[in-house]
Scaffold this motif. Structure first.
Motif, PDB file in Angstrom:
ATOM      1  N   MET A   1       7.153 -18.729   2.890  1.00 46.99           N
ATOM      2  CA  MET A   1       7.774 -19.530   1.842  1.00 46.99           C
ATOM      3  C   MET A   1       7.344 -19.001   0.470  1.00 46.99           C
ATOM      4  O   MET A   1       6.166 -18.789   0.218  1.00 46.99           O
ATOM      5  CB  MET A   1       7.357 -20.992   1.997  1.00 46.99           C
ATOM      6  N   GLU A   2       8.309 -18.796  -0.420  1.00 45.06           N
ATOM      7  CA  GLU A   2       7.985 -18.316  -1.758  1.00 45.06           C
ATOM      8  C   GLU A   2       7.348 -19.439  -2.575  1.00 45.06           C
ATOM      9  O   GLU A   2       7.874 -20.551  -2.646  1.00 45.06           O
ATOM     10  CB  GLU A   2       9.256 -17.845  -2.465  1.00 45.06           C
ATOM     11  N   LYS A   3       6.211 -19.129  -3.193  1.00 42.57           N
ATOM     12  CA  LYS A   3       5.509 -20.143  -3.973  1.00 42.57           C
ATOM     13  C   LYS A   3       6.075 -20.201  -5.384  1.00 42.57           C
ATOM     14  O   LYS A   3       6.435 -19.189  -5.967  1.00 42.57           O
ATOM     15  CB  LYS A   3       4.010 -19.860  -3.974  1.00 42.57           C
ATOM     16  N   LYS A   4       6.128 -21.424  -5.923  1.00 38.21           N
ATOM     17  CA  LYS A   4       6.875 -21.656  -7.160  1.00 38.21           C
ATOM     18  C   LYS A   4       6.024 -21.627  -8.420  1.00 38.21           C
ATOM     19  O   LYS A   4       6.560 -21.758  -9.512  1.00 38.21           O
ATOM     20  CB  LYS A   4       7.600 -23.002  -7.064  1.00 38.21           C
ATOM     21  N   GLY A   5       4.732 -21.476  -8.322  1.00 38.57           N
ATOM     22  CA  GLY A   5       3.911 -21.468  -9.516  1.00 38.57           C
ATOM     23  C   GLY A   5       2.449 -21.638  -9.164  1.00 38.57           C
ATOM     24  O   GLY A   5       2.052 -21.517  -7.999  1.00 38.57           O
ATOM     25  N   LYS A   6       1.651 -21.920 -10.186  1.00 33.71           N
ATOM     26  CA  LYS A   6       0.207 -22.006  -9.998  1.00 33.71           C
ATOM     27  C   LYS A   6      -0.302 -23.362 -10.500  1.00 33.71           C
ATOM     28  O   LYS A   6       0.065 -23.819 -11.586  1.00 33.71           O
ATOM     29  CB  LYS A   6      -0.483 -20.884 -10.766  1.00 33.71           C
ATOM     30  N   ILE A   7      -1.162 -23.968  -9.675  1.00 34.17           N
ATOM     31  CA  ILE A   7      -1.769 -25.252 -10.023  1.00 34.17           C
ATOM     32  C   ILE A   7      -3.283 -25.114  -9.960  1.00 34.17           C
ATOM     33  O   ILE A   7      -3.824 -24.544  -9.001  1.00 34.17           O
ATOM     34  CB  ILE A   7      -1.330 -26.362  -9.050  1.00 34.17           C
ATOM     35  N   ILE A   8      -3.977 -25.644 -10.964  1.00 31.26           N
ATOM     36  CA  ILE A   8      -5.431 -25.730 -10.923  1.00 31.26           C
ATOM     37  C   ILE A   8      -5.810 -27.202 -10.845  1.00 31.26           C
ATOM     38  O   ILE A   8      -5.394 -28.009 -11.674  1.00 31.26           O
ATOM     39  CB  ILE A   8      -6.082 -25.072 -12.158  1.00 31.26           C
ATOM     40  N   ARG A   9      -6.543 -27.558  -9.791  1.00 32.37           N
ATOM     41  CA  ARG A   9      -7.018 -28.938  -9.592  1.00 32.37           C
ATOM     42  C   ARG A   9      -8.502 -28.993  -9.937  1.00 32.37           C
ATOM     43  O   ARG A   9      -9.280 -28.152  -9.484  1.00 32.37           O
ATOM     44  CB  ARG A   9      -6.806 -29.381  -8.137  1.00 32.37           C
ATOM     45  N   VAL A  10      -8.902 -29.990 -10.731  1.00 34.77           N
ATOM     46  CA  VAL A  10     -10.274 -30.057 -11.248  1.00 34.77           C
ATOM     47  C   VAL A  10     -10.907 -31.408 -10.924  1.00 34.77           C
ATOM     48  O   VAL A  10     -10.298 -32.456 -11.157  1.00 34.77           O
ATOM     49  CB  VAL A  10     -10.304 -29.856 -12.787  1.00 34.77           C
ATOM     50  N   THR A  11     -12.133 -31.367 -10.386  1.00 35.73           N
ATOM     51  CA  THR A  11     -12.956 -32.579 -10.231  1.00 35.73           C
ATOM     52  C   THR A  11     -14.341 -32.291 -10.784  1.00 35.73           C
ATOM     53  O   THR A  11     -14.749 -31.131 -10.882  1.00 35.73           O
ATOM     54  CB  THR A  11     -13.091 -33.028  -8.768  1.00 35.73           C
ATOM     55  N   THR A  12     -15.078 -33.326 -11.131  1.00 39.15           N
ATOM     56  CA  THR A  12     -16.414 -33.132 -11.700  1.00 39.15           C
ATOM     57  C   THR A  12     -17.372 -32.541 -10.684  1.00 39.15           C
ATOM     58  O   THR A  12     -18.121 -31.608 -10.987  1.00 39.15           O
ATOM     59  CB  THR A  12     -16.972 -34.472 -12.225  1.00 39.15           C
ATOM     60  N   VAL A  13     -17.384 -33.086  -9.462  1.00 37.62           N
ATOM     61  CA  VAL A  13     -18.296 -32.593  -8.426  1.00 37.62           C
ATOM     62  C   VAL A  13     -17.485 -32.145  -7.205  1.00 37.62           C
ATOM     63  O   VAL A  13     -16.418 -32.685  -6.922  1.00 37.62           O
ATOM     64  CB  VAL A  13     -19.338 -33.664  -8.007  1.00 37.62           C
ATOM     65  N   PRO A  14     -17.990 -31.122  -6.478  1.00 33.57           N
ATOM     66  CA  PRO A  14     -17.232 -30.566  -5.357  1.00 33.57           C
ATOM     67  C   PRO A  14     -17.006 -31.545  -4.208  1.00 33.57           C
ATOM     68  O   PRO A  14     -16.046 -31.416  -3.460  1.00 33.57           O
ATOM     69  CB  PRO A  14     -18.061 -29.357  -4.913  1.00 33.57           C
ATOM     70  N   ARG A  15     -17.900 -32.535  -4.090  1.00 34.22           N
ATOM     71  CA  ARG A  15     -17.709 -33.523  -3.022  1.00 34.22           C
ATOM     72  C   ARG A  15     -16.384 -34.272  -3.220  1.00 34.22           C
ATOM     73  O   ARG A  15     -15.708 -34.635  -2.265  1.00 34.22           O
ATOM     74  CB  ARG A  15     -18.891 -34.492  -2.995  1.00 34.22           C
ATOM     75  N   SER A  16     -15.999 -34.499  -4.478  1.00 41.42           N
ATOM     76  CA  SER A  16     -14.718 -35.149  -4.770  1.00 41.42           C
ATOM     77  C   SER A  16     -13.552 -34.217  -4.452  1.00 41.42           C
ATOM     78  O   SER A  16     -12.537 -34.647  -3.922  1.00 41.42           O
ATOM     79  CB  SER A  16     -14.651 -35.565  -6.242  1.00 41.42           C
ATOM     80  N   LEU A  17     -13.726 -32.933  -4.774  1.00 45.70           N
ATOM     81  CA  LEU A  17     -12.664 -31.959  -4.504  1.00 45.70           C
ATOM     82  C   LEU A  17     -12.367 -31.878  -3.009  1.00 45.70           C
ATOM     83  O   LEU A  17     -11.210 -31.845  -2.589  1.00 45.70           O
ATOM     84  CB  LEU A  17     -13.084 -30.584  -5.038  1.00 45.70           C
ATOM     85  N   GLY A  18     -13.427 -31.881  -2.207  1.00 43.80           N
ATOM     86  CA  GLY A  18     -13.260 -31.766  -0.758  1.00 43.80           C
ATOM     87  C   GLY A  18     -12.993 -33.077  -0.055  1.00 43.80           C
ATOM     88  O   GLY A  18     -12.396 -33.103   1.018  1.00 43.80           O
ATOM     89  N   GLY A  19     -13.443 -34.201  -0.659  1.00 37.33           N
ATOM     90  CA  GLY A  19     -13.295 -35.502  -0.012  1.00 37.33           C
ATOM     91  C   GLY A  19     -12.142 -36.306  -0.557  1.00 37.33           C
ATOM     92  O   GLY A  19     -11.244 -36.720   0.180  1.00 37.33           O
ATOM     93  N   LEU A  20     -12.131 -36.505  -1.873  1.00 36.11           N
ATOM     94  CA  LEU A  20     -11.082 -37.286  -2.530  1.00 36.11           C
ATOM     95  C   LEU A  20      -9.699 -36.687  -2.277  1.00 36.11           C
ATOM     96  O   LEU A  20      -8.722 -37.405  -2.120  1.00 36.11           O
ATOM     97  CB  LEU A  20     -11.371 -37.330  -4.041  1.00 36.11           C
ATOM     98  N   LEU A  21      -9.641 -35.343  -2.229  1.00 34.47           N
ATOM     99  CA  LEU A  21      -8.353 -34.655  -2.068  1.00 34.47           C
ATOM    100  C   LEU A  21      -8.246 -33.938  -0.720  1.00 34.47           C
ATOM    101  O   LEU A  21      -7.453 -33.009  -0.575  1.00 34.47           O
ATOM    102  CB  LEU A  21      -8.165 -33.646  -3.205  1.00 34.47           C
ATOM    103  N   GLN A  22      -9.014 -34.369   0.248  1.00 32.76           N
ATOM    104  CA  GLN A  22      -9.049 -33.677   1.549  1.00 32.76           C
ATOM    105  C   GLN A  22      -7.654 -33.513   2.139  1.00 32.76           C
ATOM    106  O   GLN A  22      -6.897 -34.467   2.274  1.00 32.76           O
ATOM    107  CB  GLN A  22      -9.925 -34.454   2.521  1.00 32.76           C
ATOM    108  N   GLY A  23      -7.312 -32.276   2.485  1.00 29.28           N
ATOM    109  CA  GLY A  23      -6.019 -31.984   3.102  1.00 29.28           C
ATOM    110  C   GLY A  23      -4.896 -31.772   2.111  1.00 29.28           C
ATOM    111  O   GLY A  23      -3.964 -31.000   2.364  1.00 29.28           O
ATOM    112  N   GLN A  24      -4.976 -32.420   0.959  1.00 28.87           N
ATOM    113  CA  GLN A  24      -3.891 -32.342  -0.030  1.00 28.87           C
ATOM    114  C   GLN A  24      -3.761 -30.948  -0.638  1.00 28.87           C
ATOM    115  O   GLN A  24      -2.650 -30.443  -0.846  1.00 28.87           O
ATOM    116  CB  GLN A  24      -4.120 -33.370  -1.135  1.00 28.87           C
TER     117      GLN A  24
END
Length: 384
Positions: A1-24
């Motif tokens: 699948m051709e990707k349509k652009g670039k997204i940067i997702r930011v959280t203060t601590v990595p536990r939130s990046l991996g937990g709050l957004l898990q799978g997303q």
């Protein structure tokens, strides 16, 4: 699948990046190039990279107000955004929002999105509240869109005049990430599994177990919870309180008498931080979650998906997930007496509690299934 652009997702601590957004993040990487940014913690950040199949960049951010470190983080974020030229920067958690929205605005990122999942400043007063209000307004001014993760939070933001209604939108029915109801499923745990864990924790088969999952801090209503349970436990010796989480003494300490009761009462069982909370829900009868403030609490969704009725406070998020007398009960915040009365009713009226349990899982599956939330966020990205 051709990707349509670039997204940067930011959280203060990595536990939130991996937990709050898990799978997303993994889901979104099918459609966009996704980069995750969070503070340095190689073990967690590397795990998130592997788990989500994305690139990660460590940039140190603090949860407290630290002007020198904050300016340094803004500069590092600015450099990253200028280099990567993302179509979207999407931040979560308060400090990451402030720093990355400012940096993204300075770097000329066209779509600067910030999800609000709670407002810690609501409990602040005086000069501190004035400062935090100013920072909040600045964050919203730098963002191009703000996504409160509950309708109640949307109303609070408007009431406090942090931004205008045209900049605000609640996606789907609320929640930042929804819930994987196939993962949080009580049928995954046998009676033997549950009996074994109960035995390890010295919980009798006929004990009534209340569970709390979260940080052991004042804002989560732990002082009131312990006061209520202490009173309840005198009346109902077969009651237990299971505490899953950790203290944050430097940020929001509990009363000394609360900690003392946790340490000395054999019917209060603290089990520390747990990577998998499902076994503890599986051995419990009800969730007690008397928080002062939330965005859209995952814990209440998780408990409901595991078939538990909930006692929650009448605050945004909680009062959207729980409907009074259907899958739980809603009480005023900061009232240990009303919390005690609600816990007492749960124990003394098993017919009432069982009726709430029967509806608990269905209500979560119908409204907050994870993939439904992900697709709703994806549609929002596509519109941008």
């Amino acid at each position: 699948m051709e990707k349509k652009g670039k997204i940067i997702r930011v959280t203060t601590v990595p536990r939130s990046l991996g937990g709050l957004l898990q799978g997303q993040l993994k889901f979104m990487s099918q459609y966009y190039e996704v980069i995750g940014v969070s503070s340095k913690d190689e073990n967690i950040l590397d795990r998130v990279a592997k788990q989500e199949g994305i690139a990660v960049v460590p940039i140190q951010m603090t949860r407290k107000i630290t002007p020198v470190q904050d300016l340094k983080a803004v500069y590092q974020l600015y450099k990253l955004f200028k280099k990567e030229k993302p179509d979207i920067v999407h931040s979560h958690t308060p400090k990451a929002g402030t720093l990355s929205m400012l940096a993204a605005k300075l770097a000329g990122v066209p779509n600067r999105l910030h999800t609000i999942a709670g407002l810690p400043l609501l409990e602040a007063t005086g000069a501190k509240r004035l400062l935090l209000d100013t920072v909040e307004k600045a964050t919203y001014a730098c963002a191009s869109m703000i996504y409160p993760n509950s309708f109640g939070l949307n109303d609070i933001i408007l009431k406090n005049k942090y931004t205008s209604a045209k900049k605000l939108k609640v996606i789907a029915n609320g929640s930042s990430n929804g819930i994987d109801t196939s993962h949080f499923d009580p049928s995954g745990y046998t009676k033997e599994d549950n009996d074994k864990l109960k035995q390890e924790l010295d919980i009798a088969p006929d004990d009534f177990v209340f569970v709390f999952v979260g940080r052991f801090v004042k804002d989560k209503g732990i002082n009131e919870l312990i006061t209520s349970f202490k009173q309840l436990n005198v009346e109902f010796e077969k009651s237990k309180l299971l505490l899953v989480g950790t203290y944050e003494r430097e940020l929001d300490p509990l009363l000394p008498e609360t900690e003392r009761e946790i340490n000395e009462n054999p019917n209060i069982i603290p089990v520390g931080w747990q990577n998998d909370v499902r076994p503890f829900f599986a051995i419990s009868n009800a969730l007690a979650f008397p928080s002062y403030r939330e965005g859209f609490p995952n814990v209440v969704m998780q408990a409901g998906s595991m078939g538990l009725p909930s006692i929650v406070t009448d605050i945004n998020g909680c009062n959207e997930i729980v409907s009074e007398g259907i899958n739980g009960t809603i009480i005023p915040p900061k009232s240990s007496e009303i919390l005690y009365q609600s816990m007492k009713k749960f124990i003394s009226d098993p017919t009432y509690t069982n009726q709430l349990s029967l509806k608990a899982r269905d209500m979560i599956c119908e409204r907050y299934e994870r993939e439904f939330v992900w697709k709703s966020i994806l549609e929002e990205y596509k519109k941008l």
